[in-house]
Write an enzyme that holds these catalytic residues in place. Structure first.
Site, PDB file in Angstrom:
ATOM      1  N   GLY B 240      -2.125  47.896  78.637  1.00 19.47           N
ATOM      2  CA  GLY B 240      -2.101  47.307  79.980  1.00 19.47           C
ATOM      3  C   GLY B 240      -1.370  48.164  81.002  1.00 19.47           C
ATOM      4  O   GLY B 240      -0.749  49.182  80.658  1.00 19.47           O
ATOM      5  N   HIS B 241      -1.408  47.746  82.243  1.00 13.78           N
ATOM      6  CA  HIS B 241      -0.804  48.515  83.339  1.00 13.78           C
ATOM      7  C   HIS B 241       0.719  48.549  83.221  1.00 13.78           C
ATOM      8  O   HIS B 241       1.346  47.584  82.812  1.00 13.78           O
ATOM      9  CB  HIS B 241      -1.225  47.974  84.700  1.00 13.78           C
ATOM     10  CG  HIS B 241      -0.933  46.540  84.937  1.00 13.78           C
ATOM     11  ND1 HIS B 241      -0.004  46.122  85.834  1.00 13.78           N
ATOM     12  CD2 HIS B 241      -1.461  45.427  84.399  1.00 13.78           C
ATOM     13  CE1 HIS B 241       0.023  44.805  85.852  1.00 13.78           C
ATOM     14  NE2 HIS B 241      -0.852  44.352  84.993  1.00 13.78           N
TER      15      HIS B 241
END
Lengths: 346, 346, 346
Positions: B240-241
């Site tokens: 994920g970011h």
């Protein structure tokens, strides 16, 4: 598509109840039937829709007992589901068929290309690759050096097959699937760095295999990762290096099989299930969705849960699991009672 | 490949037991050995194959005690597995190497291209991208605007790297991996619609990283998602970011790490494990396959299960879990006994 | 980007505390602030960073009470997070915009192409496809025969959309996603072979949908797989054939939904969750990460675990689960006590 009830009855060996000239030009599900569509009824759960569907023709099982007024023309057949599937196949086969070489594509001069193939634009066929007859390679697909694709196989857009792999005949590989990427093999060194083990084997996919979209099947370290005849893989599945999957086994989306595991024939593996590496799964095994299989499984067994247990044991444990808070209270109450008894005893 | 036992012994600093002129032209696993192949024996579990393998030469550990007649020539080395890996590397390095620019490809005039690169057909290199020396970009890969790929890195066919990312040197990115897609960030509005938060950061991958096929690594909302030096990611992994993964950490297939989580160095994360967002995983942590990690983990800890617990606690709970139906019966029996005692007491 | 505090205050309807001429040219997170950057503070957990950040301007909530000396210029707004998002949008909108038709690409002569589109190199647009105005189709994407992409939609590099699908307006489809691949439908024959059921339906994606990277959405067997307006899908998600996902529902990475399941509006589905086929999930349902949903769920309910239970029940069971070894010992101890009592009684 434009069929009369008579056409359909002839093709499916069925008996018409209603108008033999009724015409259909499309298909529908019985619960969403519209005028001019053909639907089917196989599962008794859906019988209620028979009495108000707007579909024009319904394929039903010969033994169905109709309990009310119905508007559509019925065609009674020995197996409504199979008959409907046959009609879908007939319809699908009538759709336009891709053929020819679109430009620009890249075909290495040393590649061999069979008769009557489709090679889409931006497809890449590497040196010494061999493409069988009637193969369809959709746009933007990649066939690595020395890889062989046998007759009648379809690679949809964006399939990537690395070098020296073998894909059987009559296979379907959906978009985004990657076949023959390196197996995940590293040896930790004394300085904690992971040293890559070269992956020099390949992937062999036998005939009549279908893989879904964005599946990954890694090449073997040495030897072959093998997907046997008739295996069906859903989307986003991971097959590790040196795995072997037996004939006609069906694996549902997002399941994963770690390296060197052997799965038998005619197994069913549920969605998101995970199989550890270096284990052996017997023939006709059923593995429930989201199971975590850490040990070998005997032929014919059904397992469930993570870690996976024999299904009947797991189901019993799952039922009791819900009562855990109640059990906890009951134990505490028992301890209180015992203390009381002991006190009274004195 | 064409090596004599003498060649191999010289290269691996080994001692020959048998025929120094024995020739091998391929490799095999010991249990599938064929005449003319080289195999190895490191794991004692496989010793039984030593006595009937058809492989011509076997690398074995120096301390191995042979208990029976054997046909192949042996080469004794200090570490058979490492020696075999070195030979695989030698072999892999001898395979044909891609170089040059295939046509048609798309290289923006503002991109900088290093020396001795391979750019495959239908590859796309965007404006201001920078491609280092000896980089190989396989067909149908995409390098977005301003992205930098450092020396000796390989992007296999169909890799997609969005704009403004940085990929280190000596990395391998397998087919279908997507690096730098938008992080998953939305704010629910009063009318229930989800408003997109623009994702303006990037992804930084340091040197010697390998990612498997169809991996996804999202760009940061602000700042960078960072994969540190020497990290190894298997297939179909989600990062994920704003995640950071520490040096030499190894993550097995289909695991996922939610936004802003920091994973330490030298960790092992099992297949299909999931890590919640905004947590911190210490160095040298081990996370079992299919674990669900919802809280931060201290350095050196091993966790298992979903939700994840300390491994020794989890293993104990799992063992008892199987006895739940029996426990339930025993509690009911205890209640019966107590009622009886109380009755008798009166 | 080059904004003064005064510009930002005007745009966000904010009040400046500090220097109205302070200039920022980039954004940062408050904990990583550098001179010349704009950051925000919304979550009180991050307040500590306010007192030592090097960011030049900070957006804060109007009601924030500052407890110490701070160097940056503050801009007080009614909702710092929303104001920051608006600024990010402004910034993102100012970045260079792709437009025009890059060569070589493949546009079938029977396809219709709208105004002001971007078609990247090596993109493929099939026969009778319809591309709306302002659509951006990045390099190496594929749009199948008869598929319609509505206005303002973006397909990033390497998206694959099969034939006869419909993508709404203002959608974003990230790289590697595959839309419209065949549903996973087979009927086992008497000889154990799996017969493919032709998949003749399509996929309909409504307006304002975003899908992450390497997502797979299968076409319906008959009818349509439907993703309603405003749905947001993270990476590596599987959507089976004939599934319907209701408006504004958000699904986190690596979750999967099996065939024919209907998910309501405004639901939240956690990462790696799995939903069985043919079930109905009501509106505003929350499904925890890694849950395994086997039954329909009533509107508004929250479920957790595999198999999924009502969240409050599951949390209670999970808490007790950790005590299983202790419970086991307590039961054994109770049995010993009872035996003792019974013995003493005699």
């Amino acid at each position: 598509m434009n069929f009369t009830a008579k056409n359909i009855a002839d093709f499916t060996n069925g008996e018409i109840i209603g108008n033999p000239d009724e015409v259909v030009h499309d298909i529908s599900r019985i619960e969403e039937g519209k005028k001019g569509t053909l639907a089917f009824l196989a599962n008794p759960k859906y019988e209620k829709y028979l009495y108000n569907t707007k579909a024009s023709i319904i394929l039903v099982n010969r033994e169905l007992v109709v309990n009310g007024n119905i508007k559509p023309t019925l065609i009674r057949v020995s197996n409504a589901y199979n008959a409907f599937t046959s009609l879908l196949e007939l319809y699908a086969g009538s759709l336009a068929d891709k053929t020819g070489i679109e430009q620009p594509c890249f075909i290495d001069p040393t590649a061999e290309i069979g008769r009557n193939v489709y090679v889409g634009a931006f497809a890449y066929i590497g040196p010494k690759a061999v493409i069988g007859n009637n193969v369809k390679i959709y746009p933007q697909s990649y066939v690595g050096e020395g890889t062989k694709i046998n007759d009648n196989t379809i690679l949809y857009s964006g399939v990537k097959i690395y070098h020296n792999c073998i894909i059987g005949s009559n296979c379907i590989i959906h978009s985004g699937s990657v076949i023959g990427g390196d197996g995940f093999g590293f040896v930790q060194q004394d300085d904690m760095q992971q040293r890559k083990i070269p992956q020099l084997g390949n992937v062999i996919i036998e005939d009549y295999v279908e893989t879904g979209s964005n599946v990954t099947i890694d090449r073997a370290t040495i030897g072959s990762t093998i997907i046997r005849k008739g295996v069906k893989l859903d989307n986003l599945i991971q097959i590790g290096h040196n795995v072997e999957v037996g004939e006609n086994t069906v694996i549902v989306a997002q399941a994963g099989i770690a390296g060197s595991t052997k799965v038998g024939e005619n197994c069913m593996i549920g969605g998101q299930a995970g199989l550890a590496g270096h284990i052996k799964v017997g023939d006709k095994v059923k593995i429930g969705a989201q199971s975590g299989v850490t040990n070998s499984i005997k032929p014919g067994e059904t397992v469930l849960g993570s870690p996976a247990l024999n299904a009947s044991k797991q189901v019993k444990a799952m039922v009791v699991y819900k009562s855990l808070p109640e059990m906890y209270k009951r134990i505490t109450e028992l301890e209180r009672e015992i203390a009381l008894l002991r006190k009274e005893e004195k």
